[in-house]
Write an enzyme that holds these catalytic residues in place. Structure first.
Site: not given
Length: 362
Positions: A66, A111, A114, A139, A170, A173, A243, A245, A316
């Site tokens: 991240k 997950n 956030g 990202n 992104n 999410s 894609s 999640t 991942y």
């Protein structure tokens, strides 16, 4: 198949809660404790996508690194490219813990992190220290409390333009309230127009045009896919990542953890994400680059993403269960597939099963 040492390491890491284990894996990469498992270079796996030369088609998806702590270390263990983030303009802690869950029977993860990250400044400083040859994507996302989320994406383009090899916006999410609303046609048009205008402005300043991809959800309706495809083509976006999640929980064995709120990734996402990939390939035609993500756990699943329309793949969650040798094993397996099928390039199998996956009922 996971090796003996990796199996022992996994057992050790699984004694810790998932977030602590993730931190330990980052530390191991930083300190060189993870041996290189990279496969030999194979020209049949090299890909030119969106103007970039990829040494192999297997990438690390966003979400692992991240804060841009270990991008070059990830490339050394066999990935052809890696994607840092999601990063937001300001640091944010993310959602309350616990927020990361293993579904061991399903080899899956849920997950609800956030967009926890250290913000643009920290990631930018680390990326400036990386080799300019390293194929690192950025990202970008929006802060949860942002008054203008589209402005956050524009800020991401401008902040990282000098160090990013490509960008991913992104907007898919499920863990930031309202974020997926940006996939709606009118909102998407506004977002893409602003992001691409910022890209063109920065390209004019530095003489380098950085590709921009859009990462979409697997939970779209047919109408939603139509709208995204039309807008992406109309605005001249460089590619899609399919894609993120899923909110779906079909056919999971671990019913206790399945009730946790958040996005599901790992092996159970493979069919759904691959079907959406094929449907988007059908909609956008043969020329737009697509990166396939979701449930890639082997050379065969990576190849199947390519058959369904992907130019490149990312993974991942499956590495949580398969260990850090996974990217190298996948690359070796793709080379072996080229041997078996006498392929001059792995690209020769692309789209060969688009019809099959488009018709898949998921």
């Amino acid at each position: 198949m996971i090796g003996g040492l990796e199996h022992l390491a996994r057992r050790g890491l699984f004694l810790f809660d998932p977030e602590a284990a993730h931190g330990l894996s980052i530390t191991a990469l930083k300190t060189g404790l993870v041996p290189s498992c990279a496969a030999p270079a194979d020209p049949r796996l090299q890909q030119s996508v969106a103007g970039l030369a990829f040494p192999n088609p297997v990438g690390m998806a966003a979400g692992y690194d991240k804060n841009a702590e270990v991008p070059e270390a990830l490339l050394k263990i066999g990935f052809g490219f890696t994607e840092i983030g999601t990063v937001t303009p300001r640091p944010q802690p993310g959602n309350d813990k616990p927020r990361l869950f293993r579904l061991i029977e399903d080899e899956a993860v849920i997950n609800r992190l956030g967009f926890n990250n250290e913000g643009h400044g920290a990631a930018l400083a680390r990326l400036k220290a990386c080799s300019r040859e390293a194929l690192i994507g950025v990202n970008i996302g929006a802060n949860k409390d942002s008054a203008d989320r589209i402005a956050d994406y524009v800020t991401g383009i401008r902040t990282f333009y000098a160090v990013a090899r490509y960008f991913t916006a992104n907007i898919s999410s499920p863990n930031t309230p309202g974020l997926r609303d940006l996939q709606a046609r009118e909102s998407l048009a506004t977002l893409l127009s602003a992001v691409l205008a910022a890209r063109e402005d920065e390209a004019g300043k530095c003489g380098r045009r950085v590709p921009v991809f859009l990462k979409i959800a697997p939970d779209l309706t047919e109408e939603g896919m139509d709208d995204i495809a039309a807008e992406v083509l109309a605005q001249g976006l460089d590619g899609l990542i399919v894609s993120n999640t899923t909110l779906a929980r079909a056919r999971l064995r671990d019913r206790k953890q399945a009730s946790e709120v958040g996005g599901l990734s790992g092996k159970p996402l493979f069919e759904k994400s691959t079907a959406v990939l094929a449907r988007m390939r059908r909609r956008v035609g043969p020329d737009l680059p697509i990166i396939g993500v979701g449930g890639v756990s082997s050379a065969e699943t990576a190849a199947e993403k390519i058959r369904a329309g992907a130019d490149l793949v990312q993974l991942y969650s499956c590495m949580v269960y398969e260990g850090p040798s996974l990217p190298g094993r996948i690359v070796r397996g793709l080379s072996a597939l080229c041997d078996r099928e006498k392929l001059a390039s792995i690209r020769e199998i692309r789209d060969s099963r688009v019809d099959y996956w488009t018709g898949m009922n998921v």
